[in-house]
Design an enzyme around this catalytic site. Structure first.
Site, mmCIF file in Angstrom:
data_model
loop_
_atom_site.group_PDB
_atom_site.id
_atom_site.type_symbol
_atom_site.label_atom_id
_atom_site.label_comp_id
_atom_site.label_asym_id
_atom_site.label_seq_id
_atom_site.Cartn_x
_atom_site.Cartn_y
_atom_site.Cartn_z
ATOM 1 N N ARG A 1 0.976 -1.265 -0.028
ATOM 2 C CA ARG A 1 -0.158 -0.159 -0.381
ATOM 3 C C ARG A 1 0.920 1.431 -0.234
ATOM 4 O O ARG A 1 0.814 2.144 -1.121
ATOM 5 C CB ARG A 1 -1.264 -0.238 1.083
ATOM 6 C CG ARG A 1 -1.858 0.984 0.851
ATOM 7 C CD ARG A 1 -1.857 2.522 1.637
ATOM 8 N NE ARG A 1 -1.091 2.260 2.516
ATOM 9 C CZ ARG A 1 -0.670 3.475 3.723
ATOM 10 N NH1 ARG A 1 -0.553 4.633 2.064
ATOM 11 N NH2 ARG A 1 -0.292 3.344 4.642
ATOM 12 N N ARG B 1 -8.647 0.096 12.109
ATOM 13 C CA ARG B 1 -7.693 1.028 12.388
ATOM 14 C C ARG B 1 -8.012 2.161 12.977
ATOM 15 O O ARG B 1 -8.668 2.793 10.698
ATOM 16 C CB ARG B 1 -6.260 0.184 11.949
ATOM 17 C CG ARG B 1 -5.083 1.311 11.736
ATOM 18 C CD ARG B 1 -3.760 1.031 11.314
ATOM 19 N NE ARG B 1 -3.962 2.134 10.093
ATOM 20 C CZ ARG B 1 -2.931 0.758 9.328
ATOM 21 N NH1 ARG B 1 -2.455 0.146 9.671
ATOM 22 N NH2 ARG B 1 -3.044 1.593 8.208
ATOM 23 N N THR C 1 2.569 11.595 9.281
ATOM 24 C CA THR C 1 3.163 11.254 7.485
ATOM 25 C C THR C 1 3.759 12.137 6.865
ATOM 26 O O THR C 1 4.476 11.936 5.947
ATOM 27 C CB THR C 1 1.362 11.852 7.635
ATOM 28 O OG1 THR C 1 0.409 11.828 8.506
ATOM 29 C CG2 THR C 1 1.301 12.501 5.463
ATOM 30 N N HIS D 1 3.570 4.910 12.786
ATOM 31 C CA HIS D 1 3.814 4.666 11.435
ATOM 32 C C HIS D 1 4.668 6.181 10.929
ATOM 33 O O HIS D 1 3.767 7.225 11.161
ATOM 34 C CB HIS D 1 1.616 5.159 10.162
ATOM 35 C CG HIS D 1 2.617 5.507 8.310
ATOM 36 N ND1 HIS D 1 2.001 4.408 7.603
ATOM 37 C CD2 HIS D 1 2.261 6.484 8.381
ATOM 38 C CE1 HIS D 1 2.002 4.655 6.938
ATOM 39 N NE2 HIS D 1 2.560 6.229 6.795
ATOM 40 N N HIS E 1 7.106 8.049 8.970
ATOM 41 C CA HIS E 1 8.082 8.388 7.624
ATOM 42 C C HIS E 1 9.858 8.928 7.637
ATOM 43 O O HIS E 1 10.067 9.095 8.988
ATOM 44 C CB HIS E 1 7.322 9.445 7.081
ATOM 45 C CG HIS E 1 6.238 9.098 5.750
ATOM 46 N ND1 HIS E 1 6.071 9.126 4.774
ATOM 47 C CD2 HIS E 1 4.793 8.756 6.254
ATOM 48 C CE1 HIS E 1 5.050 7.893 4.493
ATOM 49 N NE2 HIS E 1 4.684 8.085 6.046
ATOM 50 N N HIS F 1 40.721 -3.781 10.781
ATOM 51 C CA HIS F 1 39.025 -4.235 10.492
ATOM 52 C C HIS F 1 38.915 -6.040 9.625
ATOM 53 O O HIS F 1 38.277 -6.459 10.845
ATOM 54 C CB HIS F 1 38.031 -3.182 10.056
ATOM 55 C CG HIS F 1 37.309 -1.862 10.326
ATOM 56 N ND1 HIS F 1 36.836 -1.150 10.449
ATOM 57 C CD2 HIS F 1 38.718 -1.240 11.007
ATOM 58 C CE1 HIS F 1 37.187 -0.417 10.671
ATOM 59 N NE2 HIS F 1 38.521 0.099 10.744
HETATM 60 C C1 HCA Z 1 -1.635 8.099 3.310
HETATM 61 C C2 HCA Z 1 -1.474 9.210 4.096
HETATM 62 C C3 HCA Z 1 -0.581 7.712 5.219
HETATM 63 C C4 HCA Z 1 -1.171 7.530 5.525
HETATM 64 C C5 HCA Z 1 -1.609 6.056 6.864
HETATM 65 C C6 HCA Z 1 -2.301 5.228 7.729
HETATM 66 C C7 HCA Z 1 0.801 9.122 6.164
HETATM 67 O O1 HCA Z 1 -0.962 8.109 2.049
HETATM 68 O O2 HCA Z 1 -2.904 8.568 2.488
HETATM 69 O O3 HCA Z 1 -3.643 5.406 7.542
HETATM 70 O O4 HCA Z 1 -1.932 4.329 9.028
HETATM 71 O O5 HCA Z 1 1.970 8.919 5.818
HETATM 72 O O6 HCA Z 1 -0.048 9.905 6.923
HETATM 73 O O7 HCA Z 1 0.251 7.301 4.724
HETATM 74 CU CU CU Z 2 2.171 7.385 4.772
#
Ligand code: HCA
Ligand code: CU
Length: 317
Positions: A16, A136, A170, A198, A200, A292
């Site tokens: 995804r 979720r 995000t 989640h 990034h 090393h």
């Molecule tokens: C997205 C944003 C998302 C959602 C993460 C989630 C993010 O691609 O629409 O649904 O848990 O980074 O917030 O990936």
């Molecule tokens: Cu994301």
């Protein structure tokens, strides 16, 4: 935290979030099936696939992964009935409903007053639950959302029956000490609920934030093979899994599988892994300086954080 080792679930979203790594990236049906099967062998707890409302291909791939009956499958949906219907028709166990509540989200995404967003959270979760789906609920851009507003949104979701709430960094902006504190607060407010993170990697902190969140009590991490995802990607499933093994929180992974799944995803996504990438990079366990090399010949641990054999590597220098 208790004295028990944390039980961390890996929610792999290569199929995804990884599909969003750059415009035009596309895992075909057979590639998606191959990736899902390898993820299952790796022991991930949940496979996140596509966003079926997008188009027929997303629907078809999601359905095919569900039909493999490997492990729990979760798919993405906006907080509306037609997206949830699309998830339901794909046959998934879980739907990941996401919406932003902060000012940036309200100005640039849904453009609704907060009360309308709250009722939308309630109605969409009610609807998904009435369809027998597990939910979720993610607050998009959680990191730039004021904590009391974030907790209020989670509260609405839990009241409506969400099975898990998710903190989403995000834009990859949060720092480890901050996420640790926030997770502690969320767990204090909702001690029973499953909490996912989640993260990034825009600041290169996704792994550090994942570990700090686990330290704070989070029990599910969203991750993708080779760290694939929008822009700089998210926490790498393989590096995370090895980190968790190193800490004694997961069983060792099947040897050779790590390299195989990383290689396949690199090939299918047309995104080679950097030679210096932790764990899967070609040079992750290579030694150059004479000093090393000599030391490693005596004992591999001298210049390695783990024994390379621990992850099934036989050929290293
Ligand atoms: C997205 C944003 C998302 C959602 C993460 C989630 C993010 O691609 O629409 O649904 O848990 O980074 O917030 O990936
Ligand atoms: Cu994301």
């Amino acid at each position: 935290m208790s004295n028990h080792p944390p039980q961390i679930k890996l929610i792999d979203t290569t199929l995804r979030e990884g599909r969003q790594a750059y415009p035009g990236i596309d895992f075909t049906l057979s590639q998606s099936i191959e990736i899902a099967s390898l993820l299952h062998q790796l022991g991930v707890d949940s496979i996140e696939v596509c966003h079926p409302a997008v188009d027929e291909e997303h629907h078809m791939i999601t359905r095919a992964i569900v039909d493999l009956q490997l492990t729990e499958v979760i798919t993405h949906a906006r907080a509306n009935q037609s997206d949830i219907d699309a998830a339901y028709h794909a046959g998934v166990d879980w739907v990941g409903i996401f919406i932003g509540v902060n000012e940036i989200s309200r100005a640039t995404r849904v453009q609704w007053p907060i009360e309308k967003i709250f009722s939308c959270i309630k109605e969409s979760i009610d609807y998904a639950k009435s369809k027998g789906l597990k939910v979720r609920f993610t607050v998009e851009d959680s990191s730039r959302t004021n904590l009391s507003l974030l907790l209020e949104a989670y509260d609405k979701a839990i009241e409506a029956g969400a099975d898990c709430i998710c903190f989403s960094d995000t834009v990859g902006i949060i720092e480890p000490h901050q996420i640790n504190k926030i997770v502690v607060e969320i767990k204090k407010t909702f001690p029973e609920v499953d909490l996912e993170g989640h993260f990034h990697n825009d600041r290169g902190l996704a792994m550090a934030n994942s570990l700090a969140a686990i330290d704070g009590g989070i029990n599910r991490i969203s991750c993708a093979v080779n760290g694939l995802g929008e822009r700089c990607g998210i926490t790498d499933t393989l590096a995370l899994a090895v980190n968790l093994c190193y800490k004694g929180w997961r069983n060792p992974l099947p040897p050779k599988l790590i390299q195989k799944i990383s290689d396949d995803v690199a090939l299918f996504s047309n995104r080679p892994v950097s030679v210096s990438s932790p764990i899967t990079g070609q040079y992750a366990f290579l030694h150059t300086a004479h000093l090393h090399k000599k030391a490693v010949d005596r004992d591999t641990i001298s210049y390695n954080w783990i024994e390379p054999e621990f992850i099934g590597l036989q050929n290293y220098g």
